[in-house]
Each structure stands twice: as C-alpha cells, then as structure tokens.
Design an enzyme around this catalytic site. Structure first.
Site, short mmCIF file in Angstrom:
data_model
loop_
_atom_site.label_atom_id
_atom_site.label_comp_id
_atom_site.label_asym_id
_atom_site.label_seq_id
_atom_site.Cartn_x
_atom_site.Cartn_y
_atom_site.Cartn_z
N ASP A 83 51.71 38.22 44.08
CA ASP A 83 51.88 39.57 43.98
C ASP A 83 52.61 40.32 45.19
O ASP A 83 52.25 40.04 46.30
CB ASP A 83 50.57 40.52 44.10
CG ASP A 83 49.66 40.00 42.81
OD1 ASP A 83 50.23 40.39 41.50
OD2 ASP A 83 48.76 39.50 42.79
N ASP A 122 54.39 38.17 51.36
CA ASP A 122 54.90 39.63 51.77
C ASP A 122 54.32 40.71 52.39
O ASP A 122 54.85 41.49 52.83
CB ASP A 122 55.16 40.24 50.29
CG ASP A 122 53.83 40.60 49.55
OD1 ASP A 122 53.74 41.97 49.52
OD2 ASP A 122 52.93 40.04 49.36
N ASP A 138 52.20 32.96 47.90
CA ASP A 138 51.50 34.34 47.52
C ASP A 138 52.13 34.73 46.17
O ASP A 138 53.32 34.43 45.87
CB ASP A 138 51.58 35.26 48.33
CG ASP A 138 51.25 36.54 48.07
OD1 ASP A 138 49.97 36.82 47.63
OD2 ASP A 138 51.84 37.70 48.17
#
Length: 236
Positions: free
Chosen positions: A14, A171, A12
C-alpha cells in the site's frame, strides 16, 4: 540470468506498489462514521500510513473511546476496503515496470504488508500483479507489525533469502525502520512528501525524496545492480 546476483526484493504494497491510501482513508472514514466519529480527515489518516490495519483500529478504539471490540472494527474496515479495492486498486506504472522486469529475470520477490491477507489478495488480483508476486506475508500472520521487522523476516524466510541480501521497497517511515531492523537495505519512496526527512528514512540506501512522481523503474534497477556489483567487489 539476472544481473542482480543473489539479491531478493521485498515490496511493501500500500502506497508503494499501489495507490491504495485513498481507499484506506475512505474505508476508515466510513467505518468511524458508523461508530459516531464523523470528522475523520485525510490529515488524521496520514498519521497511520505504514501502520498495520489491526494496530490502526486498536488505536482508534483508544483515541475515540469506541466501545466496539477491535475485532469488530477490523472486520468492518476490511469489508469497506475490500469493496473499494476490488473495483479501483491501481498499480503505479513505474513500480509495475520494476516488478515485471525483476520477475522476468527470476529475481526472488515477495510482498510484506500491514494489510489483511484478503486485502492483499484482492489488490494483487485486481492489478494482475499476482502473476509475479506470489509470495505474500501479511502483518496478521506475524507477532508484531511494522516498525518491528517480523513481516520482512518472514518474507525472507519464505523465499529462502538471507536478510542481508534482501532489498525492501517502502513508502512509510515505520516500514523503513522495519527494514533496517531486519538487516535489509531499503529503497524508500515516501508517500507523504513532508515525511521525507523523518529519521527512519535516513537509514535507506536510496531515498527518492520526490515520492512516486520521482520514482523510475530504471533508476531503482540501476541502484539494485550497483548493490549487486558491490557485493562481489567489496570496498577495502
């Protein structure tokens, strides 16, 4: 040759590779202010962490009763975000070390992100990680964003990897759920520490409860190596 065998790694972007959430918050705040919503807070923004930009602005339209089309809101937010990303995107140092080590060993790598292709490209170019992360999938290119598995499955397809041999770094809870739905293992590094106990993170193979402050490239690599060894010597 890599000690990770046939493992492929999907990142991922961001909040995982780059600390872009402050820029996304500011882009969102500026966008909503233009449409008469002046009090969009960081706490409001946190509820959208891990959700694609398109799905975020669609929810804004409903939540704030905006009359502008989703396409217009999306374009305005992306414009604000790109202005910020081109000047201030920053990769987390330990995540950069992990990307560079994996790339140096020839491990197949990809990015699977809820951001637009333009935003992903701007971030990778700004940080220099475009030299290592050449396979990129945006949620704009698949039918469903996270927590659906589509973006991760498409990333695996593009690098020619079996989903069962892929490890995702994430995240956000929707991303961890998407990785699980794709049949992939997950290293979860919660951006919002208070969400570490979210049920979606319970499916992660490695949960770094302290987030980026506790994440190290070495520990992540060692865990990946352990997974590779286990695939050759499965428990009976």
């Amino acid at each position: 040759m890599s000690t990770l065998g046939d493992i492929s790694v999907i990142f991922d972007l961001d909040g995982t590779v780059v600390d872009s959430e402050p820029n996304y918050y500011e882009a969102g705040r500026l966008t909503l202010a233009e449409y008469g919503v002046p009090d969009f807070t960081w706490a409001d923004h946190e509820t959208y962490v891990g959700i694609s930009t398109q799905e975020t602005v669609a929810d804004w339209k409903r939540r704030y009763a905006l009359t502008a089309p989703v396409e217009e809101l999306l374009a305005v937010k992306n414009r604000h975000y790109l202005e910020l990303a081109r000047t201030s995107a920053r990769a987390y140092p330990e995540m950069r070390r992990l990307v560079e080590r994996l790339a140096s060993e020839g491990v197949p790598l990809a990015v699977a992100s809820g951001s637009s292709p333009e935003a992903i490209g701007a971030i990778l170019a700004r940080t220099g990680l475009d030299a290592h992360l050449r396979t990129v999938v945006s949620a704009d290119e698949v039918a469903r964003g996270k927590p659906a598995p589509d973006v991760f499955l498409e990333a695996a397809r593009r690098i020619g990897a079996d989903p069962a041999h892929c490890v995702v770094l994430e995240d956000a809870a929707p991303g961890a759920a998407a990785a699980h739905a794709a049949g992939m293992r997950c290293i979860a590094v919660p951006y919002v520490a208070a969400q570490a106990d979210a049920p979606e993170f319970a499916t992660a193979g490695l949960l770094v409860r302290g987030g980026q402050d506790a994440f190290t490239a070495r520990a992540a690599y060692d865990w990946l190596a352990k997974q590779a060894r286990a695939s050759f010597c499965p428990e009976r």
